[in-house]
Design a protein around this motif. Structure first.
Motif, PDB file in Angstrom:
ATOM      1  N   VAL A 188       2.396   4.088   3.319  1.00  0.00           N
ATOM      2  CA  VAL A 188       2.978   3.630   4.574  1.00  0.00           C
ATOM      3  C   VAL A 188       3.958   2.484   4.320  1.00  0.00           C
ATOM      4  N   ARG A 189       3.538   1.516   3.507  1.00  0.00           N
ATOM      5  CA  ARG A 189       4.392   0.384   3.161  1.00  0.00           C
ATOM      6  C   ARG A 189       4.148  -0.042   1.723  1.00  0.00           C
ATOM      7  N   ILE A 190       5.187  -0.502   1.066  1.00  0.00           N
ATOM      8  CA  ILE A 190       5.108  -1.057  -0.282  1.00  0.00           C
ATOM      9  C   ILE A 190       5.717  -2.444  -0.241  1.00  0.00           C
ATOM     10  N   LEU A 191       5.017  -3.436  -0.796  1.00  0.00           N
ATOM     11  CA  LEU A 191       5.468  -4.826  -0.794  1.00  0.00           C
ATOM     12  C   LEU A 191       5.394  -5.388  -2.205  1.00  0.00           C
ATOM     13  N   GLY A 192       6.518  -5.768  -2.803  1.00  0.00           N
ATOM     14  CA  GLY A 192       6.471  -6.406  -4.105  1.00  0.00           C
ATOM     15  C   GLY A 192       7.421  -5.824  -5.117  1.00  0.00           C
ATOM     16  N   ASP A 193       7.065  -5.966  -6.403  1.00  0.00           N
ATOM     17  CA  ASP A 193       7.910  -5.491  -7.488  1.00  0.00           C
ATOM     18  C   ASP A 193       7.055  -5.006  -8.646  1.00  0.00           C
ATOM     19  N   LEU A 194       7.682  -4.802  -9.810  1.00  0.00           N
ATOM     20  CA  LEU A 194       6.964  -4.239 -10.961  1.00  0.00           C
ATOM     21  C   LEU A 194       6.075  -5.248 -11.680  1.00  0.00           C
ATOM     22  N   ARG A 195       5.974  -6.445 -11.159  1.00  0.00           N
ATOM     23  CA  ARG A 195       4.944  -7.364 -11.635  1.00  0.00           C
ATOM     24  C   ARG A 195       3.645  -7.108 -10.870  1.00  0.00           C
ATOM     25  N   SER A 196       3.754  -7.102  -9.545  1.00  0.00           N
ATOM     26  CA  SER A 196       2.575  -6.867  -8.706  1.00  0.00           C
ATOM     27  C   SER A 196       3.031  -6.482  -7.314  1.00  0.00           C
ATOM     28  N   ALA A 197       2.155  -5.800  -6.586  1.00  0.00           N
ATOM     29  CA  ALA A 197       2.521  -5.292  -5.267  1.00  0.00           C
ATOM     30  C   ALA A 197       1.278  -5.089  -4.413  1.00  0.00           C
ATOM     31  N   VAL A 198       1.511  -5.019  -3.091  1.00  0.00           N
ATOM     32  CA  VAL A 198       0.497  -4.598  -2.131  1.00  0.00           C
ATOM     33  C   VAL A 198       0.996  -3.301  -1.503  1.00  0.00           C
ATOM     34  N   VAL A 199       0.143  -2.299  -1.451  1.00  0.00           N
ATOM     35  CA  VAL A 199       0.532  -0.983  -0.939  1.00  0.00           C
ATOM     36  C   VAL A 199      -0.441  -0.564   0.159  1.00  0.00           C
ATOM     37  N   PHE A 200       0.088  -0.296   1.343  1.00  0.00           N
ATOM     38  CA  PHE A 200      -0.713   0.252   2.438  1.00  0.00           C
ATOM     39  C   PHE A 200      -0.540   1.766   2.430  1.00  0.00           C
ATOM     40  N   PHE A 201      -1.650   2.496   2.458  1.00  0.00           N
ATOM     41  CA  PHE A 201      -1.571   3.942   2.341  1.00  0.00           C
ATOM     42  C   PHE A 201      -2.713   4.633   3.067  1.00  0.00           C
ATOM     43  N   THR A 202      -2.589   5.942   3.190  1.00  0.00           N
ATOM     44  CA  THR A 202      -3.574   6.758   3.899  1.00  0.00           C
ATOM     45  C   THR A 202      -4.057   7.890   3.019  1.00  0.00           C
ATOM     46  N   ASP A 203      -5.361   8.092   2.976  1.00  0.00           N
ATOM     47  CA  ASP A 203      -5.961   9.278   2.371  1.00  0.00           C
ATOM     48  C   ASP A 203      -6.372  10.216   3.507  1.00  0.00           C
ATOM     49  N   THR A 204      -5.862  11.420   3.506  1.00  0.00           N
ATOM     50  CA  THR A 204      -6.221  12.354   4.562  1.00  0.00           C
ATOM     51  C   THR A 204      -7.670  12.811   4.396  1.00  0.00           C
ATOM     52  N   ALA A 205      -8.231  13.326   5.473  1.00  0.00           N
ATOM     53  CA  ALA A 205      -9.611  13.806   5.450  1.00  0.00           C
ATOM     54  C   ALA A 205      -9.767  14.884   4.388  1.00  0.00           C
ATOM     55  N   GLY A 206     -10.849  14.782   3.649  1.00  0.00           N
ATOM     56  CA  GLY A 206     -11.136  15.763   2.608  1.00  0.00           C
ATOM     57  C   GLY A 206     -10.853  15.262   1.219  1.00  0.00           C
ATOM     58  N   LEU A 207      -9.895  14.348   1.086  1.00  0.00           N
ATOM     59  CA  LEU A 207      -9.600  13.821  -0.246  1.00  0.00           C
ATOM     60  C   LEU A 207     -10.704  12.899  -0.723  1.00  0.00           C
ATOM     61  N   PHE A 208     -11.200  12.083   0.196  1.00  0.00           N
ATOM     62  CA  PHE A 208     -12.226  11.111  -0.151  1.00  0.00           C
ATOM     63  C   PHE A 208     -13.548  11.380   0.555  1.00  0.00           C
ATOM     64  N   GLY A 209     -13.518  12.192   1.570  1.00  0.00           N
ATOM     65  CA  GLY A 209     -14.716  12.453   2.346  1.00  0.00           C
ATOM     66  C   GLY A 209     -14.343  13.127   3.645  1.00  0.00           C
ATOM     67  N   PRO A 210     -15.254  13.149   4.616  1.00  0.00           N
ATOM     68  CA  PRO A 210     -15.021  13.879   5.862  1.00  0.00           C
ATOM     69  C   PRO A 210     -14.051  13.191   6.818  1.00  0.00           C
ATOM     70  N   SER A 211     -13.687  11.942   6.540  1.00  0.00           N
ATOM     71  CA  SER A 211     -12.802  11.206   7.432  1.00  0.00           C
ATOM     72  C   SER A 211     -11.591  10.704   6.655  1.00  0.00           C
ATOM     73  N   GLU A 212     -10.497  10.446   7.375  1.00  0.00           N
ATOM     74  CA  GLU A 212      -9.345   9.839   6.721  1.00  0.00           C
ATOM     75  C   GLU A 212      -9.639   8.381   6.416  1.00  0.00           C
ATOM     76  N   LEU A 213      -8.885   7.845   5.482  1.00  0.00           N
ATOM     77  CA  LEU A 213      -9.000   6.438   5.127  1.00  0.00           C
ATOM     78  C   LEU A 213      -7.630   5.786   5.223  1.00  0.00           C
ATOM     79  N   ARG A 214      -7.607   4.554   5.723  1.00  0.00           N
ATOM     80  CA  ARG A 214      -6.389   3.749   5.703  1.00  0.00           C
ATOM     81  C   ARG A 214      -6.686   2.511   4.873  1.00  0.00           C
ATOM     82  N   LEU A 215      -5.946   2.363   3.801  1.00  0.00           N
ATOM     83  CA  LEU A 215      -6.282   1.393   2.772  1.00  0.00           C
ATOM     84  C   LEU A 215      -5.123   0.454   2.472  1.00  0.00           C
TER      85      LEU A 215
END
Length: 350
Positions: A141-168
């Motif tokens: 969803v969003r990437i913040l930073g550079d090739l030293r370090s970064a914060v990344v907001f992302f989503t795992d759809t249902a089924g990849l990690f379990g029965p529900s989606e995840l927002r991480l």
């Protein structure tokens, strides 16, 4: 808020066995997420060189109609992460592992899983990649930073990690362009309290340190100064002082409580009224690790005084080095309904 964590990790003889037994009962949530910047020409050129399907935007996740915000990330980190992401989504084991440093470490901060080596991470991917459902995706969803370090907001759809989606929100450190450390934070309440059963490590078996000592000093001086001033004010309960670090039209988001506030003055009032209720405010809080550059990044925090011991905050900075967007992620399953309702109520009452 102090700027260092002094606790030391005490190894336990049976933690490796316990961890592996838990890991083999659930699907994988980790993975640095990546995408191509839609606003930076260098990143767009890198995506074009890799190629993309008809009608697909540069760096867009196949099958996901989402425009990724990489406006606060450098072209280099978005290019590197998009290669990782495409390999992971394609279940390309060797391509995925080629983007991890040999001393890589992955930690799930909500479950307490600790994959402490490149080979252990490879084994985990090898076991679960073939079982991912068709059409499942883990997209940024969003990437913040550079090739030293970064914060990344992302989503795992249902089924990849379990029965529900995840927002991480993932904290990612790099070493010579490869992922050396990744820590994922997410809200267990959003995932479903029942779905957590049997997956979380006991609280006393969580890793005491999250690999931050192995990659110190990877954030920019600008970001370090912003984090120092912000966490100092939050630790003192000085909401007005913290608000001075925000831009006039800044956005404040606390994901587990579903609170979103706009405007510096309103943000300051809310932070003043929630001292000690939000896990990154009040006494006992500390910065575990700072990430990012003069565009964006954030910090991982620890808290010793309340029920939520850890979390992460993503920060976007404007050209005047003021905070234009603040996004916090922590495990809402660790607090009761009343606590979350109180946070929402104080947003209304401000």
């Amino acid at each position: 808020m102090h700027n260092h964590v002094t606790e030391q990790h005490e190894p336990m003889a049976d933690i490796a066995t316990t961890r592996r037994s838990l890991l083999h009962r659930a699907a994988f949530s980790a993975g640095v997420v990546a995408s191509m910047s839609l606003v930076q020409a260098g990143a767009a050129a890198a995506a074009t060189s890799e190629g993309h399907g008809a009608g697909q935007l540069p760096g867009q996740v196949p099958g996901v109609d989402t425009a990724v915000d990489a406006s606060h990330a450098t072209p280099e980190v978005t290019e590197r992460l998009v290669r990782f992401f495409k390999s992971k989504s394609a279940q390309d084991l060797e391509g995925t592992m080629a983007l991890f440093a040999r001393r890589a470490r992955y930690i799930d901060a909500t479950l307490g899983w600790d994959l402490g080596s490149w080979s252990e991470l490879r084994e985990f991917f090898a076991q679960y990649m073939p079982g991912w459902p068709k059409g499942s995706a883990s997209y940024p969803v969003r990437i913040l930073g550079d090739l030293r370090s970064a914060v990344v907001f992302f989503t795992d759809t249902a089924g990849l990690f379990g029965p529900s989606e995840l927002r991480l929100a993932g904290a990612v450190d790099f070493e010579r362009g490869l992922i050396a450390r990744q820590v994922d934070y997410w809200d267990g309440r959003h995932f479903g309290l029942g779905n957590l059963a049997g997956l979380q490590m006991p609280a006393d078996q969580f890793p005491a340190e999250f690999g931050e000592t192995a990659v110190p000093g990877t954030s920019s001086v600008v970001m370090q100064h912003v984090i120092r001033d912000l966490t100092g004010a939050l630790g003192r309960g000085d909401g007005t002082g913290a608000a001075r670090l925000f831009s006039p039209d800044a956005v404040f988001e606390d994901a587990p409580s579903h609170v979103r506030i706009e405007g510096r003055r309103s943000i300051g009032a809310y932070l003043t009224n929630t001292v000690g209720l939000l896990p990154y405010t009040g006494a006992g809080t500390a910065v575990r690790h700072a990430l990012g550059n003069e565009l964006g990044g954030g910090f991982e925090f620890t808290a010793s005084a309340g029920p939520v011991p850890r979390g992460i905050v993503g920060l976007e900075l404007d050209r005047w080095q003021k905070i234009s967007r603040f996004t916090a992620m922590w495990d809402g399953s660790l607090v009761g309904d009343a606590a979350l309702l109180s946070l929402a109520q104080r947003a209304i009452e401000r």
